[in-house]
Structures are given as structure tokens and as C-alpha cells.
Write an enzyme that holds these catalytic residues in place. Structure first.
Site, PDB file in Angstrom:
ATOM      1  NE  ARG A 149      -3.976  -6.833  -3.837  1.00 49.28           N
ATOM      2  CZ  ARG A 149      -3.423  -7.056  -4.894  1.00 49.28           C
ATOM      3  NH1 ARG A 149      -3.789  -8.391  -5.112  1.00 49.28           N
ATOM      4  NH2 ARG A 149      -3.123  -6.378  -6.135  1.00 49.28           N
ATOM      5  CB  THR A 150      -6.705  -0.485  -1.908  1.00 47.31           C
ATOM      6  OG1 THR A 150      -5.932  -1.379  -1.773  1.00 47.31           O
ATOM      7  CG2 THR A 150      -7.002   0.504  -0.824  1.00 47.31           C
ATOM      8  CE  LYS A 175     -19.342  15.447 -19.486  1.00 44.95           C
ATOM      9  NZ  LYS A 175     -20.525  15.683 -18.989  1.00 44.95           N
ATOM     10  NE  ARG A 214      -4.343   2.974  -4.237  1.00 43.93           N
ATOM     11  CZ  ARG A 214      -4.213   1.619  -4.919  1.00 43.93           C
ATOM     12  NH1 ARG A 214      -4.138   0.879  -5.679  1.00 43.93           N
ATOM     13  NH2 ARG A 214      -3.680   1.174  -3.747  1.00 43.93           N
ATOM     14  CG  HIS A 274      -1.377   2.196   0.744  1.00 40.62           C
ATOM     15  ND1 HIS A 274      -2.842   2.440   0.903  1.00 40.62           N
ATOM     16  CD2 HIS A 274      -1.661   1.206  -0.024  1.00 40.62           C
ATOM     17  CE1 HIS A 274      -3.632   1.418  -0.080  1.00 40.62           C
ATOM     18  NE2 HIS A 274      -2.830   0.087  -0.534  1.00 40.62           N
TER      19      HIS A 274
HETATM   20  N1   CP Z   1      -1.780  -3.688  -1.886  1.00 41.80           N
HETATM   21  C1   CP Z   1      -2.435  -2.970  -2.960  1.00 41.80           C
HETATM   22  O1   CP Z   1      -2.387  -1.713  -2.496  1.00 41.80           O
HETATM   23  O2   CP Z   1      -3.310  -3.185  -3.410  1.00 41.80           O
HETATM   24  P1   CP Z   1      -4.444  -2.912  -5.396  1.00 41.80           P
HETATM   25  O3   CP Z   1      -3.503  -1.792  -5.797  1.00 41.80           O
HETATM   26  O4   CP Z   1      -4.184  -3.710  -5.622  1.00 41.80           O
HETATM   27  O5   CP Z   1      -5.088  -2.374  -4.239  1.00 41.80           O
END
Ligand code: CP
Length: 310
Positions: A58-59, A87, A108, A136
Site C-alpha cells: 500500500r505505502t 556492496k 521505509r 508511520h
Molecule cells: N498499511 C501499510 O503500511 O501497508 P504496507 O505495509 O503494504 O505498505
């Protein structure tokens, strides 16, 4: 009022109540504009670097969709072992290089604090797409957007958070944000996965009342919103401990018989088995719409940080 232009989005704690309201207003505006094609060129010529050191559906894809819908383009890697990180290149050097190629970085990373560190090494805005079990924030903005869409407001609500409240970064960010809007929180988890003390202290300091429970049944017919979240298998040091709690809370259609008429069931997804698939068709289930809301909200965040809107 502080401008969003060039601002990093690292933690929900960096945002005031007024900031959150402005982000939600911008998200509603951009969603409306997008429906008539009005946002198509807002970020024309701009480049987003999507750096995902942990899996995401999603993100990662909603940021890419958001950028492309605004006329910009996206750099990303499908597998970090195909980059020079393999590396031994440091995160600092990687960010320095990518901030020379792009106008905004989304990251992320499995380590708490990695997004903040990246922002200190970057010459362009950095947006935290999840750092370990910490934060998040962009998920929180889309969660609040979903709550506002379904409840018409985000103040004075009763919100239950259910599942892994210890390692679930989405609930850490959301609990703090809701505490700014006078919501009361019902925290439902096994004893070993309770909300961390520092988050409870922060929400209490904001004047928010919270209650801790071990059973969903104690809260189901009382709350406006129930936010279920996955038991975070990847954050457990001991897999035996994970096995003990992995099926602690499973929501079925039958359990929703006596919920309030305005009740909504949310989940950041992915779900494993926290919500039975027989719930998906319930009018109370909004988790797929919630994921879809990631696009206008991330469009707004990109447009704000790149100074294309105010
Ligand atoms: N909600 C969310 O962060 O989903 P993903 O891990 O798929 O990005």
C-alpha cells in the site's frame, strides 16, 4: 503558521493539531480536484525516490500512484540487493546521492530512527513510510482522513485499538494524533503486547482518557471506530511468544451485530487473520476504502512538501 514547503514528515509528534487539520483539508481538496483532472500537472517535472528497505504494498504503490497522478515521476528499487547498499554503501551516502537525483524521498526502514537520520543527510524533504516499530505518520494522516470521511469529524470519538499495540507503529502514531482531538481510547491487547508506556504518557499529557482491556467484547458496542492491527511477527525476538498471541483477536461478522450505526472497522492492512473475510461485505468494514484513501492523502503530502499547494 509554519509552511509545509521543504518540511520532512518523520513523526506525528512534529505536527500540531492545526497542521493536521490543514493536511486533511488539503487531502479533501486534492481528492475533489483529482476527480475533475485539476491536479494533473501540480508536480510536473518533479521526481520521487521511493526507498523501501522493508516490504510494502500500500505505502509504496500509493506514493507512486500519488506522484504519477500529479504529473511527477518515481525512482524505486524492487530489491535493495540490486543497489550499492549490497556492496556496503552507508545509508548516509545512499541518501546523499538520491537527494541529488530527486526532489523528495520516501523511506521505509526496519530500524527505529532511520527516517530521522535520513532527513539529516538529505537536501530534499524526507517522508517516513515506517521506521521499525516506531512511527508511520503518513498512514496516520490517511487513517484520520478515513475517520473524518466516515464520521464527518475527528473530535470526541471513542476509538478502540485492537491487537499488537506494542510493536504496531500505525497505532503509536494514531493514538497520539487522536489525543489532540479529545478522543477517548480503548486499548485492547494481550498483556504482553500493551501500548508502550511512553505513548500512554504522551496521550494522557494531551488530556486524553484511555482504558486498557483484554477482550474485544468489552468495547465493541461502545465505540465509533475499531482499529484492528496485525500481530507484527517480524518484530518478535522469540517466535514461541508470537505463536502464543498470533490468534488473540479475530473479528467475525457475527461479532458486529450490536455495534453502533456509525461504527467503522479499520485496519492498516495487510491482515493475516485478524478480520474474517466474511466481514468484508459489511457496511461497517472500511479497510479497503482506507487503503484507497492513501492516494489523495499522499498526493496532498507531496504537493505540500514540494510547495505546489499551501
Ligand atoms: N498499511 C501499510 O503500511 O501497508 P504496507 O505495509 O503494504 O505498505
Amino acid at each position: 503558521m509554519k509552511s509545509f514547503k521543504k518540511r520532512h514528515i518523520i513523526s506525528i509528534h512534529d505536527f500540531t493539531k492545526e497542521d493536521i487539520i490543514r493536511i486533511l483539508e488539503a487531502s479533501f481538496r486534492i481528492e475533489k480536484q483529482g476527480k475533475v483532472g485539476g491536479a494533473r500537472n501540480l508536480l510536473r517535472g518533479k521526481v520521487l525516490a521511493n526507498l523501501f528497505f522493508e516490504p510494502s504494498t500500500r505505502t509504496m504503490f500509493s506514493f507512486a500512484t500519488a506522484m504519477e497522478k500529479l504529473g511527477g515521476s518515481v525512482l524505486s528499487f524492487a530489491d535493495m540487493t540490486a543497489t550499492s547498499i549490497k556492496k556496503g554503501e552507508s545509508l548516509k551516502d545512499t541518501i546523499k546521492i538520491l537527494s541529488g537525483y530527486s526532489d523528495v524521498i520516501v523511506i521505509r526502514h526496519p530500524e527505529e530512527g532511520a527516517a530521522r537520520y535520513a532527513s539529516e543527510c538529505s537536501s530534499v524533504p524526507v517522508l517516513n513510510a515506517g521506521d521499525g516499530a516506531n512511527q508511520h505518520p503518513t498512514q496516520t494522516f490517511l487513517d484520520l482522513f478515513t475517520i473524518k470521511k466516515t464520521q464527518r469529524h475527528i473530535t470526541d470519538l471513542r476509538v478502540a485499538m485492537v491487537g499488537d499495540l506494542k510493536y504496531g507503529r500505525t497505532v503509536h502514531s494514531l493514538a497520539y494524533a487522536l489525543s489532540l482531538f479529545n478522543c477517548s481510547l480503548h486499548l485492547v491487547s494481550p498483556p504482553e503486547l500493551r501500548m508502550p508506556e511512553e505513548i500512554k504518557k504522551m496521550v494522557a499529557d494531551n488530556g486524553c482518557t484511555f482504558f486498557e482491556h483484554e477482550k474485544i467484547e468489552d468495547v465493541l458496542d461502545k465505540v465509533d471506530v475499531l482499529y484492528s492491527c496485525r500481530i507484527q511477527k517480524e518484530r518478535f525476538f522469540d517466535q514461541i511468544e508470537y505463536e502464543k498471541v498470533k490468534n488473540a483477536f479475530i473479528i467475525t461478522k457475527n461479532m458486529l451485530k450490536n455495534v453502533k450505526p456509525n461504527f467503522v472497522l479499520m485496519h492498516p492492512l495487510p491482515r493475516i487473520n485478524e478480520i474474517s473475510t466474511d466481514v468484508d461485505k459489511s457496511p461497517h468494514a472500511v479497510y479497503f476504502d482506507q487503503a484507497k484513501n492513501g492516494v489523495p492523502v499522499r498526493q496532498a503530502l507531496l504537493a505540500l512538501t514540494l510547495g505546489a499547494i499551501k
